[in-house]
Design a protein around this motif. Structure first.
Motif, PDB file in Angstrom:
ATOM      1  N   ALA A  45     -43.574 -11.004   5.679  1.00 12.64           N
ATOM      2  CA  ALA A  45     -42.886 -11.558   6.846  1.00 12.64           C
ATOM      3  C   ALA A  45     -42.742 -10.517   7.950  1.00 12.64           C
ATOM      4  O   ALA A  45     -42.868 -10.832   9.142  1.00 12.64           O
ATOM      5  N   TYR A 101     -42.929 -19.619  12.940  1.00 14.60           N
ATOM      6  CA  TYR A 101     -43.365 -19.205  11.608  1.00 14.60           C
ATOM      7  C   TYR A 101     -42.753 -20.071  10.506  1.00 14.60           C
ATOM      8  O   TYR A 101     -43.433 -20.453   9.549  1.00 14.60           O
ATOM      9  N   THR A 102     -41.476 -20.377  10.623  1.00 12.12           N
ATOM     10  CA  THR A 102     -40.811 -21.160   9.582  1.00 12.12           C
ATOM     11  C   THR A 102     -41.379 -22.572   9.514  1.00 12.12           C
ATOM     12  O   THR A 102     -41.698 -23.081   8.426  1.00 12.12           O
ATOM     13  N   THR A 154     -39.432 -17.021  14.996  1.00 14.12           N
ATOM     14  CA  THR A 154     -38.783 -17.502  13.776  1.00 14.12           C
ATOM     15  C   THR A 154     -39.013 -18.993  13.595  1.00 14.12           C
ATOM     16  O   THR A 154     -39.359 -19.461  12.497  1.00 14.12           O
ATOM     17  N   LEU A 192     -38.593 -15.654   5.608  1.00 18.80           N
ATOM     18  CA  LEU A 192     -38.806 -15.510   7.047  1.00 18.80           C
ATOM     19  C   LEU A 192     -37.486 -15.409   7.796  1.00 18.80           C
ATOM     20  O   LEU A 192     -37.319 -14.569   8.691  1.00 18.80           O
ATOM     21  N   ILE A 193     -36.530 -16.251   7.434  1.00 15.96           N
ATOM     22  CA  ILE A 193     -35.240 -16.248   8.130  1.00 15.96           C
ATOM     23  C   ILE A 193     -34.475 -14.956   7.855  1.00 15.96           C
ATOM     24  O   ILE A 193     -33.850 -14.380   8.759  1.00 15.96           O
ATOM     25  N   PHE A 202     -43.834 -10.731  11.984  1.00 12.65           N
ATOM     26  CA  PHE A 202     -42.928 -10.559  13.128  1.00 12.65           C
ATOM     27  C   PHE A 202     -43.299  -9.360  13.998  1.00 12.65           C
ATOM     28  O   PHE A 202     -42.979  -9.339  15.196  1.00 12.65           O
ATOM     29  N   ALA A 262     -35.919 -12.342   9.952  1.00 14.68           N
ATOM     30  CA  ALA A 262     -35.621 -12.593  11.365  1.00 14.68           C
ATOM     31  C   ALA A 262     -34.254 -12.043  11.764  1.00 14.68           C
ATOM     32  O   ALA A 262     -34.063 -11.623  12.919  1.00 14.68           O
ATOM     33  N   VAL A 316     -38.230 -13.118  19.414  1.00 10.39           N
ATOM     34  CA  VAL A 316     -37.893 -13.145  17.986  1.00 10.39           C
ATOM     35  C   VAL A 316     -37.433 -14.535  17.574  1.00 10.39           C
ATOM     36  O   VAL A 316     -37.841 -15.070  16.530  1.00 10.39           O
ATOM     37  N   ALA A 317     -36.578 -15.151  18.390  1.00 10.09           N
ATOM     38  CA  ALA A 317     -36.059 -16.484  18.068  1.00 10.09           C
ATOM     39  C   ALA A 317     -37.183 -17.516  18.004  1.00 10.09           C
ATOM     40  O   ALA A 317     -37.265 -18.311  17.057  1.00 10.09           O
TER      41      ALA A 317
END
Length: 482
Positions: free
Chosen positions: A225, A264-265, A261, A63-64, A229, A67, A257-258
């Protein structure tokens, strides 16, 4: 596109015909709209089991890593919106910077991506939600169709009435949805860390690139992922209605987006270990609801189902609003019928475009649920949604590099932020796109070909019948002297 000043709007009390309402919503509301378009709870419901399986529980790193290019491309949207704040966004940017024919195809892909993503969340999660609430008609196509119809029609009405009520509705839905989702994620993480009976323990492999035992596939994880997003760009399609429309929509995209992230994480890491891998796979279609039931019983499962329902309702609403704005932006360049570019004087919304999107969603949903022979075709179309988003994200990044190319050679900072990083992000998404196409089933490939083919036909009709000036535009780049 220009808009009337707020002063004139105040005197008349109405937005002049042909113009959306300027300065109607703020950056926070716009951020929520972008996040709602990605549908956090619904996306988590669809991807929790798939992402855990694909990465062998190395979901967090996947995920990261996805991102990072997303935030880079969001910055590309921000910079291009500073140049030209227009509802058509990437359609116009790519058309004016790279090629107008490519710009049209980007606009078409944006429309199809928005509609298919919205249909996908509506039809996939309805049965699970009904089942959790104990309805005996959970598997009834007529009941599912009735619920989907009610949601689409209700959100279409809100979309037509105005952007202000749309934004307020989205904020209210988001507060409840995100509170439930994050709350369960924290409870789940505590349960896993405390080694509650039945949980799957966290190991250092969860934070590696290859997952438990080296059995994870980052490539497969990246595509899942990316699906989660996709949609944050929705902040830009309402730019003509946002306060400080040249700067705030881009800021909202980066914030969306931030925040996505983080959501989701935390959700993925917090919930994927609550049950065993076999149980998670067995309940892949209603994973988050099953996890919530494991944590707190049937009552709490209904609470999570509520979050899913709100997520579906929210993404349906913004899907109509954003799809209508993209169509409106394209119609104003006469590449679509002119009536789609009309704005209702009373509501200051593109009513005709909204109706086209809403009725299309309704037709697709009915076809999926009621015509079983078409269900597989729609499944193939929904499965490639992430690839459609990847495609126009790539072209937007390239448009930013080309438009600002003089800046790339003017300073080290601009060389990195407007050159190296966008090209790297586009290359990364291109790699995911190619890898995904290599393993995609043949029906999905033909579906993608069909979408592109229809777009080409529509482009030729626009060029030869509507004869817009758009196709004669000369390429533009930033002139630092002006």
């Amino acid at each position: 596109m220009s808009v009337d000043s707020p002063a004139n709007l105040t005197r008349t009390g109405l937005v002049p015909e042909g113009r959306l309402e300027p300065n109607a919503i703020g950056v926070a509301q716009d951020t929520v709209i972008g996040m709602a378009n990605a549908a956090p709870a619904a996306s988590a419901g669809l991807t929790l089991a798939a992402l855990a399986a694909a990465t062998a529980y190395a979901s967090g790193p996947a995920l990261i890593l996805v991102a990072l290019p997303m935030i880079v491309i969001a910055n590309c949207y921000r910079r291009l919106n500073m140049w030209n704040a227009n509802c058509g966004a990437a359609f116009e940017w790519v058309g004016r910077v790279i090629n107008p024919y490519l710009g049209f195809m980007v606009g078409w892909i944006m429309i199809m991506g928005t509609i298919l993503a919205t249909v996908g969340t509506t039809v996939e999660l309805g049965p699970s939600i009904l089942a959790v609430f104990g309805s005996a008609s959970a598997s009834s196509t007529s009941a599912n169709a009735a619920i989907s119809t009610a949601v689409i029609v209700g959100m279409l009405v809100i979309a037509i009435v105005g952007i202000r009520i749309t934004a307020r509705t989205q904020v209210g839905l988001a507060l409840i949805e995100y509170t439930i989702l994050i709350g369960f994620a924290i409870v789940g993480l505590v349960a896993v860390i405390s080694h509650r009976h039945g949980t799957f323990p966290i190991t250092r492999d969860w934070f590696s690139f290859s997952g438990i035992g080296g059995h994870g596939s980052l490539t497969a994880g990246f595509l899942v992922a990316l699906f989660a997003f996709a949609g944050w760009d929705g902040t830009v399609y309402v730019n003509e209605e946002v306060k400080h429309r040249r700067t705030n929509p881009g800021k909202a995209a980066m914030m969306a987006v931030a925040f996505l992230t983080v959501v989701y994480t935390v959700t993925q890491v917090g919930l994927q270990g609550v049950v065993s891998p076999s149980d998670l796979r067995a309940h892949s279609t209603d994973a988050v609801v099953y996890v919530a039931q494991t944590l707190g019983g049937g009552g709490w499962a209904k609470v999570m189902a509520l979050a899913l329902a709100l997520s579906v309702i929210a993404t349906t609403g913004v899907g109509i609003v954003l799809g209508a704005r993209i169509i409106y932006g394209m119609a104003n360049h006469r590449v679509l019928p002119l009536f789609l570019g009309n704005v209702n004087r009373r509501f200051a919304t593109p009513v005709a475009a909204s109706l086209v999107v809403g009725l299309t969603l309704l037709g697709f949903t009915w076809a999926y649920l009621l015509a079983t022979s078409l269900a597989n075709a729609f499944d193939d179309a929904i499965a490639i949604t992430a690839l459609l988003y990847a495609a126009f994200y790539i072209f937007t990044a390239l448009a930013a590099v080309i438009y600002y190319w003089r800046r790339v050679f003017s300073s080290v900072l601009d060389a990195v932020t407007l050159g190296v990083l966008p090209l790297g992000a586009a290359g990364f998404l291109g790699w995911i796109l190619v890898k995904s196409l290599q393993v995609a089933p043949t029906p999905q490939l033909w579906t993608l070909v069909a979408i592109i083919g229809v777009g080409i036909v529509l482009m030729l009709v626009a060029r030869l019948v509507l004869r817009p000036q758009f196709f004669h535009l000369k390429r533009e780049t930033e002139d630092p002297v002006r």
